[in-house]
Motif scaffolding. Structure first.
Motif, PDB file in Angstrom:
ATOM      1  N   ASP A  14     -12.307  -6.873  28.577  1.00  0.00           N
ATOM      2  CA  ASP A  14     -12.235  -5.464  28.957  1.00  0.00           C
ATOM      3  C   ASP A  14     -12.397  -5.379  30.471  1.00  0.00           C
ATOM      4  N   ILE A  16     -13.645  -2.724  33.214  1.00  0.00           N
ATOM      5  CA  ILE A  16     -14.364  -1.458  33.318  1.00  0.00           C
ATOM      6  C   ILE A  16     -14.504  -1.076  34.793  1.00  0.00           C
ATOM      7  N   ASP A  17     -14.635   0.224  35.025  1.00  0.00           N
ATOM      8  CA  ASP A  17     -14.779   0.685  36.409  1.00  0.00           C
ATOM      9  C   ASP A  17     -16.239   0.620  36.834  1.00  0.00           C
ATOM     10  N   ASP A  19     -18.425   2.747  37.074  1.00  0.00           N
ATOM     11  CA  ASP A  19     -19.341   3.562  36.284  1.00  0.00           C
ATOM     12  C   ASP A  19     -19.418   3.133  34.826  1.00  0.00           C
ATOM     13  N   GLY A  20     -18.744   2.040  34.477  1.00  0.00           N
ATOM     14  CA  GLY A  20     -18.776   1.520  33.114  1.00  0.00           C
ATOM     15  C   GLY A  20     -17.720   2.063  32.186  1.00  0.00           C
ATOM     16  N   HIS A  21     -16.753   2.846  32.698  1.00  0.00           N
ATOM     17  CA  HIS A  21     -15.677   3.388  31.876  1.00  0.00           C
ATOM     18  C   HIS A  21     -14.584   2.344  31.697  1.00  0.00           C
ATOM     19  N   LYS A  22     -14.150   2.161  30.452  1.00  0.00           N
ATOM     20  CA  LYS A  22     -13.117   1.162  30.178  1.00  0.00           C
ATOM     21  C   LYS A  22     -11.774   1.629  30.734  1.00  0.00           C
ATOM     22  N   ILE A  23     -11.143   0.731  31.495  1.00  0.00           N
ATOM     23  CA  ILE A  23      -9.817   0.999  32.049  1.00  0.00           C
ATOM     24  C   ILE A  23      -8.748   0.431  31.130  1.00  0.00           C
ATOM     25  N   THR A  45      -2.799  -0.985  30.204  1.00  0.00           N
ATOM     26  CA  THR A  45      -3.233   0.374  29.895  1.00  0.00           C
ATOM     27  C   THR A  45      -2.137   1.089  29.124  1.00  0.00           C
ATOM     28  N   LYS A  69     -16.002  -6.071  35.670  1.00  0.00           N
ATOM     29  CA  LYS A  69     -16.324  -4.768  36.246  1.00  0.00           C
ATOM     30  C   LYS A  69     -15.768  -4.728  37.661  1.00  0.00           C
ATOM     31  N   ALA A  73     -12.662   3.343  40.735  1.00  0.00           N
ATOM     32  CA  ALA A  73     -12.748   4.314  39.643  1.00  0.00           C
ATOM     33  C   ALA A  73     -11.543   4.205  38.712  1.00  0.00           C
ATOM     34  N   LYS A  74     -11.783   4.488  37.450  1.00  0.00           N
ATOM     35  CA  LYS A  74     -10.745   4.426  36.421  1.00  0.00           C
ATOM     36  C   LYS A  74      -9.528   5.271  36.797  1.00  0.00           C
TER      37      LYS A  74
END
Length: 118
Positions: A14, A16-17, A19-23, A45, A69, A73-74
C-alpha cells in the motif's frame, strides 16, 4: 536511506500519504539514472475497471510492514500526470512529472532519461 536491493520487495505494498490515507498500490520503482537511487514510485489508482498509474517522488518516504509512506498528500498524488497500467513512461513526459512536484529535471548530458524502471 532507502536501499535499491530492497525495492523488489515493495511491489504490491500500500502507498499511503503523509497523513496515513491510502493512495493506492505500489506498482514499480523508478531510479535516478545518474545515482541508481530510488527516485519515484508508480502507484496504481482508480476504479477496478479503470486503473491508471500515477507517479510520486520517494524523497522523504518511509517503509513499514506492507506499506510505503510518501511525503505528499493523496490529492496531489492522484492529480499527477499518469500512464496506463500497461504503458511505459515516454521520455518526453518525464519532465512534466518533475515540474508537477516542483522538482528539478536533470536529463543526462547526452539527453539520457533521468528515470529508469526497476
Amino acid at each position: 536511506m532507502i536501499h535499491v536491493g530492497d525495492i523488489r520487495e515493495w511491489r504490491g505494498y500500500d502507498v499511503i500519504d503523509r497523513d496515513g490515507h491510502k493512495i493506492g498500490m505500489l506498482e514499480a520503482i523508478y531510479v535516478d539514472t545518474s545515482t541508481d537511487d530510488p527516485a519515484m514510485a508508480t502507484v496504481q489508482t482508480g476504479l477496478p475497471t479503470r486503473h491508471r498509474l500515477v507517479f510520486v517522488p520517494l524523497d522523504g518516504a518511509t517503509i513499514g510492514p506492507g506499506y510505503v509512506k510518501v511525503a505528499h498528500a493523496k490529492g496531489l498524488v492522484k492529480e499527477c500526470p499518469s500512464i496506463g497500467t500497461d504503458d511505459v513512461l515516454p521520455a518526453e513526459e518525464e519532465e512534466a512529472i518533475f515540474k508537477y512536484y516542483g522538482l528539478t529535471y536533470q536529463p543526462g548530458t547526452g539527453g539520457e532519461r533521468q528515470l529508469a524502471r526497476r
